[in-house]
Design a protein around this motif. Sequence first.
Motif, short mmCIF file in Angstrom:
data_model
loop_
_atom_site.label_atom_id
_atom_site.label_comp_id
_atom_site.label_asym_id
_atom_site.label_seq_id
_atom_site.Cartn_x
_atom_site.Cartn_y
_atom_site.Cartn_z
N PHE A 4 13.08 7.83 8.95
CA PHE A 4 12.55 6.95 7.91
C PHE A 4 11.50 5.99 8.49
CE2 PHE A 4 12.70 2.91 5.59
CZ PHE A 4 12.24 3.34 4.37
N ALA A 5 11.76 5.44 9.66
CA ALA A 5 10.82 4.53 10.30
C ALA A 5 9.53 5.26 10.67
CB ALA A 5 11.45 3.90 11.53
N LEU A 6 9.66 6.48 11.17
CA LEU A 6 8.48 7.27 11.52
C LEU A 6 7.67 7.62 10.28
CD1 LEU A 6 6.88 8.69 13.73
CD2 LEU A 6 8.32 10.70 13.38
N ALA A 7 8.34 7.96 9.19
CA ALA A 7 7.65 8.28 7.95
C ALA A 7 6.95 7.04 7.39
CB ALA A 7 8.63 8.84 6.93
N ALA A 8 7.59 5.89 7.47
CA ALA A 8 6.98 4.64 7.00
C ALA A 8 5.76 4.29 7.85
CB ALA A 8 8.00 3.51 7.04
N LEU A 9 5.85 4.48 9.16
CA LEU A 9 4.73 4.21 10.06
C LEU A 9 3.55 5.12 9.73
CD1 LEU A 9 3.60 2.73 12.55
CD2 LEU A 9 4.55 4.57 13.92
N ILE A 10 3.81 6.38 9.51
CA ILE A 10 2.75 7.33 9.17
C ILE A 10 2.10 6.96 7.83
CG2 ILE A 10 2.30 9.73 8.54
CD1 ILE A 10 4.35 10.52 10.68
N ALA A 11 2.91 6.53 6.86
CA ALA A 11 2.38 6.14 5.56
C ALA A 11 1.49 4.90 5.67
CB ALA A 11 3.51 5.89 4.58
N VAL A 12 1.90 3.95 6.50
CA VAL A 12 1.10 2.73 6.69
C VAL A 12 -0.22 3.06 7.37
CG1 VAL A 12 1.01 0.54 7.94
CG2 VAL A 12 3.06 1.18 6.68
N VAL A 13 -0.18 3.89 8.40
CA VAL A 13 -1.41 4.26 9.11
C VAL A 13 -2.34 5.04 8.20
CG1 VAL A 13 -2.31 5.66 11.01
CG2 VAL A 13 -0.34 4.17 11.38
N ALA A 14 -1.79 5.93 7.38
CA ALA A 14 -2.61 6.72 6.48
C ALA A 14 -3.23 5.86 5.38
CB ALA A 14 -1.78 7.84 5.87
#
Length: 66
Positions: A4-14
């Motif tokens: 979940f943290a990795l997915a949230a990080l990817i969403a923020v960067v994108a």
Amino acid sequence: MKKFALAALIAVVAASPAVAAKKSKKAPAPVASANSNENSARLVRDSLPVFLPSWMIPFYLASNKS
């Protein structure tokens, strides 16, 4: 939890370039004077420290520019 943290990080960067594009508003470019003589005089005045000897630069900087 790590996924979940990795997915949230990817969403923020994108999403960050899209948010930055919305926020950035460029200031208008400065308009050059219509009087070419004024522009030439400004060029000469502003380039003067390049041609001054090193001992003269403090005197030039201390003088009042108008």
